[in-house]
Design an enzyme around this catalytic site. Structure first.
Site, PDB file in Angstrom:
ATOM      1  CG  ASP A 194      21.291 -15.700 -10.153  1.00 39.20           C
ATOM      2  OD1 ASP A 194      22.419 -16.373 -10.403  1.00 39.20           O
ATOM      3  OD2 ASP A 194      20.612 -15.536 -11.004  1.00 39.20           O
TER       4      ASP A 194
ATOM      5  N   GLY B  29      26.355 -19.232 -12.661  1.00 39.46           N
ATOM      6  CA  GLY B  29      27.195 -18.090 -12.605  1.00 39.46           C
ATOM      7  C   GLY B  29      27.375 -17.801 -10.964  1.00 39.46           C
ATOM      8  CG  HIS B  30      28.034 -20.135  -8.452  1.00 42.27           C
ATOM      9  ND1 HIS B  30      28.437 -21.338  -7.923  1.00 42.27           N
ATOM     10  CD2 HIS B  30      27.030 -20.256  -8.714  1.00 42.27           C
ATOM     11  CE1 HIS B  30      27.378 -22.412  -8.150  1.00 42.27           C
ATOM     12  NE2 HIS B  30      26.539 -21.518  -8.591  1.00 42.27           N
TER      13      HIS B  30
END
Ligand code: GDP
Ligand code: MG
Length: 423
Positions: free
Chosen positions: A12, A39-40
């Protein structure tokens, strides 16, 4: 030109944001590891997008995107991710997206086993994303998985799946006393969610090999940060995959090629999702304020992330492991509210101060040694060159650059595509 964009910290760091920005100069963007545990977040003129499986280059019409052999793909998740993007006006065709015939399919029973095991562990849980990543990689190394290329031979695939399900039920039923998996249900799941991607299947060794030969520029996008690498990270609180830059050509399908560049994405403070040692963690009000300022809630899971000051020890290690040729410092703007900026400058292990990143028990007992830097207390999100930054921000950047012994090439001062400074 082969470039890897990789995380220096616990994930992240803003990799998706930097890939979205830098992919303009590349012909191909390739994911080489992991699955939908990533999760981009990308914010650009088309809107805000969260990508779990698709490479972040998918948001540019001119970029070809590759999902490499090293990936584990939950095709149901992919199916919905593609549908959502299409609703947002993004074109996704076999010309834009190529999925390796060697990539592994992450099945519903992998997710089930992930949940069953985390529940069994109760307060000793690993903090898994519960998306089946550890079980599917384990099965890959047991050589008992379905690969994307098997979809091209349905009868062969079905027989293989029946055999695998019989073996899986030894664990599901016998070990966890859960109702057995049905092979028929798994076959119909494959037909619903995997078969629509048949036309996207590609031999990425051939595709990327000839693209590189033709002088195309290829970017590799890592899914998680260095400290989550299965071998070099904070094992066992790691991912089950190899996130490091050196693995990129392998996981993409061109193991015989060398990277030209490894761009390390490094965050101006620290965050960490899930369990495990996180030495620089800040608690109480200090932590709450930083979490809120940074919007530190997981893109994949929505979980509040643990936060801390910039960690010199962990980041030096991450920079080394990633073989970073330059760095992109992200989220510097988040620190603008702080009068004094906390930086974890070394670890204290049994009374001995060290800048060397420890493993195992030493990491568990390490205590942070904090130093405070003067803040700048002014909005920097509009700055577009280094000279415009306040003196204290410049000092902070130079300090990090010296400590990392690696040049900082980009500074990100906001989530939007244009909010950055090139050095
Ligand atoms: P990734 O997993 O490394 O791609 O990072 P995530 O997308 O999970 O988390 C990074 C978050 O920070 C996202 O919400 C981004 O939109 C946001 N972000 C990235 N760079 C910056 C920045 O420089 N400033 C601010 N304020 N937000 C940023
Ligand atoms: Mg993320």
């Amino acid at each position: 030109m082969l470039t890897a964009i990789v995380g220096i910290n616990w994930g992240d760091e803003g990799k998706g944001r930097m890939v979205d920005l830098l992919s303009e100069k590349y012909d191909i963007v390739c994911r080489y590891q992991g699955g939908n545990n990533a999760g981009h977040t990308v914010v650009n003129e088309r809107g805000k997008f969260i990508l779990n499986l698709l490479p972040s280059g998918i948001l540019r019409d001119s970029t070809i995107n590759v999902m490499g052999p090293g990936m584990v793909i939950d095709v149901e998740h992919l199916f919905h991710e593609v549908e959502n993007l299409r609703k947002g006006g993004i074109t996704i065709t076999p010309q834009h997206l190529k999925i390796s015939h060697m990539a592994t399919i992450c099945m519903p029973y992998h997710k089930l086993l992930d949940c069953l095991e985390e529940d069994r562990l109760a307060d000793k849980k690993f903090g898994s994303t519960r998306r089946g990543i550890a079980p599917v990689y384990s099965d890959k190394y047991m050589k008992k998985t379905i690969r994307m290329g098997d979809l091209l031979h349905p009868d062969y695939m079905k027989q293989k799946l029946v055999d695998i399900v019989e073996w899986k039920n030894l664990t599901v039923e016998g070990g966890y006393h859960h109702e057995p998996i049905s092979a028929d249900e798994m076959i119909s799941w494959i037909e619903t969610y995997a078969m629509p991607f048949r036309d996207y299947i590609c031999n990425t060794t051939e595709f990327l090999g000839s693209a590189a030969h033709d002088g195309k520029k290829i970017m590799f996008e890592a899914q998680l940060g260095a400290l989550r690498d299965i071998d070099f990270g904070i094992y066992p609180y790691t991912s089950s995959s190899s996130v490091i830059a050196a693995y990129a050509p392998i996981g993409a399908g061109i193991p015989y090629m060398r990277l030209d560049e490894s761009i390390g994405i490094i965050k101006a403070y620290s965050s960490c999702v899930g369990e495990g040692p996180f030495t620089c963690e800040l608690f109480g009000q200090d932590g709450d304020k930083l979490r809120k300022a940074g919007g530190e809630y997981g893109a994949a899971t929505g979980r509040p992330r643990r936060v801390g000051g910039f960690d010199v020890v962990a980041s030096r290690y991450g920079t080394l492991i990633q073989g970073a040729t330059c760095l992109a410092l992200t989220k510097l703007d988040i620190l603008s509210y702080l009068e004094k900026i906390p930086v974890c400058v070394s670890y204290d292990i049994n009374g001995v101060k060290t800048e060397k990143f420890p493993t195992g028990q030493d990491l568990d007992i390490a205590k942070p040694v904090y130093q405070y830097f003067d803040g700048w207390m002014t909005d920097i999100s509009g700055c577009r060159n280094f000279e415009e930054l306040p003196e204290n921000a410049k000092k902070y950047i130079k300090y990090i650059q010296d400590k990392m012994e690696c040049p900082i090439k980009y500074i990100s001062v906001g989530p939007e595509r244009e909010q950055y400074i090139e050095m």
